[in-house]
Design a protein around this motif. Structure first.
Motif, PDB file in Angstrom:
ATOM      1  N   GLU A   1       0.884  -1.204   0.045  1.00 21.56           N
ATOM      2  CA  GLU A   1       0.292  -0.001  -0.066  1.00 21.56           C
ATOM      3  C   GLU A   1       0.662   1.331   0.006  1.00 21.56           C
ATOM      4  O   GLU A   1       0.592   2.271  -0.745  1.00 21.56           O
ATOM      5  N   GLN A   2       2.136   1.124   0.464  1.00 24.66           N
ATOM      6  CA  GLN A   2       2.765   2.279   0.600  1.00 24.66           C
ATOM      7  C   GLN A   2       3.272   2.765  -0.656  1.00 24.66           C
ATOM      8  O   GLN A   2       3.566   3.886  -1.092  1.00 24.66           O
ATOM      9  N   ARG A   3       3.697   1.722  -1.593  1.00 27.50           N
ATOM     10  CA  ARG A   3       3.985   2.040  -2.828  1.00 27.50           C
ATOM     11  C   ARG A   3       2.865   2.855  -3.488  1.00 27.50           C
ATOM     12  O   ARG A   3       3.433   3.839  -4.286  1.00 27.50           O
ATOM     13  N   VAL A   4       1.681   2.521  -3.535  1.00 28.97           N
ATOM     14  CA  VAL A   4       0.693   3.337  -4.121  1.00 28.97           C
ATOM     15  C   VAL A   4       0.452   4.641  -3.423  1.00 28.97           C
ATOM     16  O   VAL A   4       0.464   5.652  -4.091  1.00 28.97           O
ATOM     17  N   LEU A   5       0.435   4.596  -2.300  1.00 27.68           N
ATOM     18  CA  LEU A   5       0.329   5.973  -1.647  1.00 27.68           C
ATOM     19  C   LEU A   5       1.458   6.783  -1.607  1.00 27.68           C
ATOM     20  O   LEU A   5       1.317   8.167  -2.272  1.00 27.68           O
ATOM     21  N   MET A   6       2.711   6.215  -1.901  1.00 23.99           N
ATOM     22  CA  MET A   6       3.808   7.225  -2.030  1.00 23.99           C
ATOM     23  C   MET A   6       3.886   7.754  -3.498  1.00 23.99           C
ATOM     24  O   MET A   6       4.138   8.804  -3.750  1.00 23.99           O
ATOM     25  N   SER A   7       3.444   6.905  -4.429  1.00 28.02           N
ATOM     26  CA  SER A   7       3.345   7.459  -5.765  1.00 28.02           C
ATOM     27  C   SER A   7       2.266   8.511  -5.974  1.00 28.02           C
ATOM     28  O   SER A   7       2.524   9.580  -6.559  1.00 28.02           O
ATOM     29  N   VAL A   8       1.238   8.535  -5.193  1.00 26.50           N
ATOM     30  CA  VAL A   8       0.235   9.511  -5.330  1.00 26.50           C
ATOM     31  C   VAL A   8       0.924  10.732  -4.637  1.00 26.50           C
ATOM     32  O   VAL A   8       0.545  11.935  -4.869  1.00 26.50           O
ATOM     33  N   VAL A   9       1.432  10.528  -3.318  1.00 23.99           N
ATOM     34  CA  VAL A   9       2.018  11.622  -2.661  1.00 23.99           C
ATOM     35  C   VAL A   9       2.823  12.295  -3.652  1.00 23.99           C
ATOM     36  O   VAL A   9       2.939  13.485  -3.661  1.00 23.99           O
ATOM     37  N   LEU A  10       3.779  11.583  -4.415  1.00 26.92           N
ATOM     38  CA  LEU A  10       4.561  12.424  -5.093  1.00 26.92           C
ATOM     39  C   LEU A  10       4.140  12.951  -6.332  1.00 26.92           C
ATOM     40  O   LEU A  10       4.465  14.193  -6.799  1.00 26.92           O
ATOM     41  N   ASP A  11       2.860  12.576  -6.682  1.00 28.07           N
ATOM     42  CA  ASP A  11       1.995  13.280  -7.875  1.00 28.07           C
ATOM     43  C   ASP A  11       1.343  14.208  -7.199  1.00 28.07           C
ATOM     44  O   ASP A  11       1.492  15.470  -8.029  1.00 28.07           O
ATOM     45  N   VAL A  12       1.047  14.345  -6.102  1.00 33.38           N
ATOM     46  CA  VAL A  12       0.492  15.870  -5.422  1.00 33.38           C
ATOM     47  C   VAL A  12       1.754  16.780  -5.286  1.00 33.38           C
ATOM     48  O   VAL A  12       1.455  17.684  -5.782  1.00 33.38           O
ATOM     49  N   TYR A  13       2.827  16.442  -4.697  1.00 35.15           N
ATOM     50  CA  TYR A  13       3.880  17.424  -4.885  1.00 35.15           C
ATOM     51  C   TYR A  13       4.204  17.752  -6.366  1.00 35.15           C
ATOM     52  O   TYR A  13       4.505  18.959  -6.470  1.00 35.15           O
ATOM     53  N   LEU A  14       4.127  16.880  -7.220  1.00 35.89           N
ATOM     54  CA  LEU A  14       4.411  17.434  -8.990  1.00 35.89           C
ATOM     55  C   LEU A  14       3.356  18.675  -9.092  1.00 35.89           C
ATOM     56  O   LEU A  14       3.585  19.505  -9.601  1.00 35.89           O
ATOM     57  N   SER A  15       2.144  18.289  -8.599  1.00 34.91           N
ATOM     58  CA  SER A  15       1.065  19.358  -9.044  1.00 34.91           C
ATOM     59  C   SER A  15       1.303  20.412  -8.009  1.00 34.91           C
ATOM     60  O   SER A  15       1.365  21.698  -8.526  1.00 34.91           O
ATOM     61  N   ILE A  16       1.750  20.305  -6.723  1.00 38.89           N
ATOM     62  CA  ILE A  16       2.052  21.543  -6.019  1.00 38.89           C
ATOM     63  C   ILE A  16       3.139  22.442  -6.676  1.00 38.89           C
ATOM     64  O   ILE A  16       3.055  23.797  -6.884  1.00 38.89           O
ATOM     65  N   PHE A  17       4.295  21.765  -7.201  1.00 32.39           N
ATOM     66  CA  PHE A  17       5.405  22.553  -7.724  1.00 32.39           C
ATOM     67  C   PHE A  17       5.038  23.253  -9.176  1.00 32.39           C
ATOM     68  O   PHE A  17       5.577  24.149  -9.407  1.00 32.39           O
TER      69      PHE A  17
END
Length: 180
Positions: free
Chosen positions: A66-82
């Motif tokens: 689950e961490q892999r999926v979650l971390m990928s989504v978190v990184l995706d949110v960071y990309l959106s924020i940046f």
């Protein structure tokens, strides 16, 4: 530095170490840290806003898969924020730093985490949008239930077996180390 500032820094440091984030420092380059520090100065927010008890990304207790999926989504949110930050600034130095940080995040996500996040996100959004009060949806759901339940039960059983096998391996290792 006044006493209150020291106390806040000490508290933050203890929390950071307690949460296990101190290990992350070994993976972050000096250049990346420098960029983030400069960006934090540029995008400064008050201590009240920063330490209001509501982190953007709350601590989670999910398993490795689950961490892999979650971390990928978190990184995706960071990309959106940046990306939003890039669109909102005209400062060339800030843009360059954001581009560098964004590039590293994108590279990490691409090489180490799930690449199918957009499809997964769309699929999850479609699931959350199902109108559970609609009688047609309810009837279709009932007709699909046995198939879905069998699939879920099989997956749950496989997960249980993996956990059980890991437990047995650990016990065997402990027993083996005690014998030797």
């Amino acid at each position: 530095m006044d006493v209150l500032s020291r106390a806040v820094m000490c508290f933050c440091l203890m929390g950071w170490m307690t949460l296990g984030w101190s290990n992350a420092a070994q993976f972050t380059s000096i250049n990346m840290k420098r960029n983030i520090d400069k960006l934090k100065v540029h995008y400064k927010i008050s201590k009240d806003q920063l330490f209001n008890g509501n982190p953007v990304f709350p601590k989670d207790t999910f398993e490795d898969s689950e961490q892999r999926v979650l971390m990928s989504v978190v990184l995706d949110v960071y990309l959106s924020i940046f990306s939003q930050m890039l669109n909102q600034t005209g400062d060339q130095e800030v843009r360059e730093r954001l581009d560098q940080v964004k590039g590293k995040v994108h590279e990490t996500q691409k090489h180490y985490f799930l690449g199918r996040i957009p499809e997964l996100r769309t699929h999850l959004q479609n699931l959350w949008a199902i109108k559970t009060s609609d009688t047609t949806v309810q009837g279709k759901a009932l007709s699909e239930f046995i198939t879905i339940y069998e699939k879920a039960s099989k997956l749950a059983h496989e997960i249980h077996l993996k956990k059980d096998n890991r437990r047995k391996r650990r016990q065997a290792q402990r027993l083996k180390s005690h014998i030797m």
